[in-house]
Scaffold this active site. Structure first.
Site, mmCIF file in Angstrom:
data_model
loop_
_atom_site.group_PDB
_atom_site.id
_atom_site.type_symbol
_atom_site.label_atom_id
_atom_site.label_comp_id
_atom_site.label_asym_id
_atom_site.label_seq_id
_atom_site.Cartn_x
_atom_site.Cartn_y
_atom_site.Cartn_z
ATOM 1 N N VAL A 13 0.815 -1.228 0.000
ATOM 2 C CA VAL A 13 0.000 0.000 0.000
ATOM 3 C C VAL A 13 0.843 1.271 0.000
ATOM 4 O O VAL A 13 0.326 2.362 -0.257
ATOM 5 C CB VAL A 13 -1.024 0.037 1.163
ATOM 6 C CG1 VAL A 13 -1.998 -1.122 1.097
ATOM 7 C CG2 VAL A 13 -0.339 0.111 2.516
ATOM 8 N N ASN B 160 -7.423 -1.805 5.754
ATOM 9 C CA ASN B 160 -7.052 -2.443 7.021
ATOM 10 C C ASN B 160 -5.538 -2.499 7.254
ATOM 11 O O ASN B 160 -5.089 -2.528 8.400
ATOM 12 C CB ASN B 160 -7.645 -3.859 7.027
ATOM 13 C CG ASN B 160 -7.008 -4.741 8.074
ATOM 14 O OD1 ASN B 160 -7.352 -4.679 9.257
ATOM 15 N ND2 ASN B 160 -6.044 -5.567 7.677
ATOM 16 N N TYR C 120 1.905 6.492 15.991
ATOM 17 C CA TYR C 120 0.806 5.605 15.597
ATOM 18 C C TYR C 120 -0.542 6.327 15.760
ATOM 19 O O TYR C 120 -1.398 6.283 14.872
ATOM 20 C CB TYR C 120 0.860 4.340 16.454
ATOM 21 C CG TYR C 120 -0.216 3.321 16.171
ATOM 22 C CD1 TYR C 120 -0.193 2.544 15.015
ATOM 23 C CD2 TYR C 120 -1.263 3.108 17.080
ATOM 24 C CE1 TYR C 120 -1.184 1.601 14.761
ATOM 25 C CE2 TYR C 120 -2.246 2.170 16.836
ATOM 26 C CZ TYR C 120 -2.215 1.408 15.677
ATOM 27 O OH TYR C 120 -3.193 0.480 15.438
ATOM 28 N N ALA C 121 -0.707 7.012 16.896
ATOM 29 C CA ALA C 121 -1.967 7.720 17.157
ATOM 30 C C ALA C 121 -2.206 8.819 16.132
ATOM 31 O O ALA C 121 -3.335 9.015 15.662
ATOM 32 C CB ALA C 121 -1.963 8.298 18.568
ATOM 33 N N ALA C 122 -1.129 9.535 15.760
ATOM 34 C CA ALA C 122 -1.277 10.596 14.752
ATOM 35 C C ALA C 122 -1.727 9.992 13.422
ATOM 36 O O ALA C 122 -2.586 10.548 12.728
ATOM 37 C CB ALA C 122 0.043 11.342 14.584
ATOM 38 N N LYS D 234 -3.467 7.291 13.004
ATOM 39 C CA LYS D 234 -4.852 6.815 13.110
ATOM 40 C C LYS D 234 -5.844 7.973 13.263
ATOM 41 O O LYS D 234 -7.002 7.875 12.848
ATOM 42 C CB LYS D 234 -4.971 5.824 14.270
ATOM 43 C CG LYS D 234 -4.206 4.513 14.023
ATOM 44 C CD LYS D 234 -4.757 3.779 12.805
ATOM 45 C CE LYS D 234 -4.173 2.389 12.625
ATOM 46 N NZ LYS D 234 -4.743 1.675 11.487
HETATM 47 P P1 NDP Z 1 -1.545 -7.575 12.039
HETATM 48 O O1 NDP Z 1 -0.174 -7.100 12.355
HETATM 49 O O2 NDP Z 1 -1.979 -8.939 12.478
HETATM 50 O O3 NDP Z 1 -1.817 -7.444 10.470
HETATM 51 C C1 NDP Z 1 -1.448 -6.309 9.761
HETATM 52 C C2 NDP Z 1 -1.718 -6.565 8.299
HETATM 53 O O4 NDP Z 1 -1.337 -5.401 7.553
HETATM 54 C C3 NDP Z 1 -0.890 -7.727 7.744
HETATM 55 O O5 NDP Z 1 -1.686 -8.490 6.871
HETATM 56 C C4 NDP Z 1 0.230 -7.016 6.998
HETATM 57 O O6 NDP Z 1 0.780 -7.763 5.936
HETATM 58 C C5 NDP Z 1 -0.538 -5.824 6.456
HETATM 59 N N1 NDP Z 1 0.382 -4.781 6.009
HETATM 60 C C6 NDP Z 1 1.304 -4.098 6.727
HETATM 61 N N2 NDP Z 1 1.964 -3.241 5.946
HETATM 62 C C7 NDP Z 1 1.458 -3.383 4.688
HETATM 63 C C8 NDP Z 1 1.740 -2.781 3.431
HETATM 64 N N3 NDP Z 1 2.693 -1.867 3.314
HETATM 65 N N4 NDP Z 1 0.998 -3.164 2.359
HETATM 66 C C9 NDP Z 1 0.035 -4.112 2.467
HETATM 67 N N5 NDP Z 1 -0.257 -4.720 3.636
HETATM 68 C C10 NDP Z 1 0.446 -4.368 4.723
HETATM 69 O O7 NDP Z 1 -2.487 -6.463 12.670
HETATM 70 P P2 NDP Z 1 -4.053 -6.402 13.013
HETATM 71 O O8 NDP Z 1 -4.810 -7.390 12.239
HETATM 72 O O9 NDP Z 1 -4.187 -6.352 14.465
HETATM 73 O O10 NDP Z 1 -4.352 -4.920 12.499
HETATM 74 C C11 NDP Z 1 -5.191 -4.620 11.402
HETATM 75 C C12 NDP Z 1 -5.553 -3.152 11.485
HETATM 76 O O11 NDP Z 1 -6.237 -2.899 12.722
HETATM 77 C C13 NDP Z 1 -4.340 -2.220 11.482
HETATM 78 O O12 NDP Z 1 -4.623 -1.066 10.718
HETATM 79 C C14 NDP Z 1 -4.186 -1.848 12.956
HETATM 80 O O13 NDP Z 1 -3.537 -0.631 13.131
HETATM 81 C C15 NDP Z 1 -5.643 -1.815 13.395
HETATM 82 N N6 NDP Z 1 -5.848 -1.947 14.830
HETATM 83 C C16 NDP Z 1 -5.482 -3.099 15.496
HETATM 84 C C17 NDP Z 1 -5.687 -3.198 16.872
HETATM 85 C C18 NDP Z 1 -5.309 -4.413 17.675
HETATM 86 O O14 NDP Z 1 -5.436 -4.361 18.907
HETATM 87 N N7 NDP Z 1 -4.885 -5.495 17.068
HETATM 88 C C19 NDP Z 1 -6.285 -2.082 17.619
HETATM 89 C C20 NDP Z 1 -6.633 -0.946 16.816
HETATM 90 C C21 NDP Z 1 -6.422 -0.896 15.486
HETATM 91 P P3 NDP Z 1 2.091 -8.704 6.130
HETATM 92 O O15 NDP Z 1 1.541 -10.032 6.554
HETATM 93 O O16 NDP Z 1 2.729 -8.687 4.793
HETATM 94 O O17 NDP Z 1 2.940 -8.061 7.196
#
Ligand code: NDP
Length: 250
Positions: free
Chosen positions: A67, A93, A158-160, A162
């Site tokens: 992304v 996501n 991170y907060a900024a 989000k």
């Molecule tokens: P994970 O770390 O389990 O998953 C993150 C996902 O994002 C992975 O599939 C990763 O792919 C993908 N990703 C990261 N960078 C890129 C990139 N440059 N291009 C494409 N894909 C990318 O995290 P979560 O499932 O917990 O988080 C999902 C979302 O929810 C995030 O935006 C997170 O900030 C938000 N969130 C999560 C919370 C929590 O408590 N878990 C709380 C609040 C928000 P890859 O496998 O290749 O690394």
């Protein structure tokens, strides 16, 4: 197959694991055709295989791009346009979490977190908005975080990123409402995924003590909110930030 998302085409970024995978699976269970984005061909293909094994007849396909790579995002969306002539749901996501006290946060960390969480979200939303506005319908769901609304010590970067996602959501909701394109955010609280795997047990306990429901959330809890926002159940809902946090913020 029949469900709340029958016939809809959805793109979920970062769908290889965690909340993204759970959302893609839940969407497929509800009848959507799902494009699974990931950075790794293997992980995206593995996720697609797993969903097909779990949901017989599921129509899911990997769509590999990073992304943060503007050219790759553009190319992916032009492929979607060519192949499907539109897109009904985008779930922004993909995200990364890096913590540091403000004095320790490096320029590189800032660029990385903003690049994925905010710029990546913006780029995908921009291309999706074009397809959806042209079709006169669509739903964009941006995954923010409770820290984007309330902040957290040690998470200024991170907060900024989000909080930026929330500003983006509200602005796009205003801009795209006349085209019948809805834009909402989900603000998850503390969700059991790889992202929080490194949180030490003691800190984990302290966080859970602050959650009114007394437990962490699951990726499926967030996916269920995404089903609502992607489906016609929310056809008059736009510009909202839906907390999925077990009462962490009340
Ligand atoms: P994970 O770390 O389990 O998953 C993150 C996902 O994002 C992975 O599939 C990763 O792919 C993908 N990703 C990261 N960078 C890129 C990139 N440059 N291009 C494409 N894909 C990318 O995290 P979560 O499932 O917990 O988080 C999902 C979302 O929810 C995030 O935006 C997170 O900030 C938000 N969130 C999560 C919370 C929590 O408590 N878990 C709380 C609040 C928000 P890859 O496998 O290749 O690394």
């Amino acid at each position: 197959m029949s469900g709340l998302l029958d016939g809809k085409l959805a793109l979920v970024t970062g769908a290889g694991r965690g909340i993204g995978f759970a959302t893609a699976l839940a969407f497929a269970r509800n009848g959507a055709r799902v494009l699974l984005n990931g950075r790794s061909v293997e992980r995206a293909a593995e996720a697609a295989k797993l969903i097909c094994e779990t949901v017989p007849g599921a129509d899911v396909r990997p769509l590999v791009f990073d992304v943060t790579d503007s050219g790759a995002v553009k190319l992916a969306f032009s492929e979607v346009h060519k192949e499907y002539q539109g897109l009904d749901i985008l779930v922004n996501n993909a995200g990364v979490l890096k913590d540091a006290l403000v004095g320790m946060a490096s320029e590189q960390m800032f660029q990385e977190v903003m690049g994925v969480n905010l710029s990546g979200t913006f780029k995908c939303a921009q291309f999706a908005a074009r397809l959806m506005a042209r079709a006169g319908s669509g739903s964009i769901i941006n995954i923010s975080s409770i820290v984007g609304r309330y902040g957290n010590a040690g998470q200024s970067v991170y907060a900024a990123s989000k909080a930026g996602v929330i500003g983006l959501t509200l602005s796009l909701a205003k801009e795209l409402a006349p085209a019948n394109v809805r834009v909402n955010a989900i603000a998850p609280g503390f969700i059991e995924t790889d992202m929080i795997a490194s949180v030490p047990e003691e800190k984990r306990r302290a966080i859970i003590d602050g959650i009114k429901m007394g437990k962490m959330g699951t990726a499926e809890d967030v996916a269920n909110a995404a089903i609502f926002l992607g489906s016609e159940l929310s056809s008059y809902v736009t510009g909202q930030v839906l907390g999925v946090d077990g009462g962490m913020t009340i």
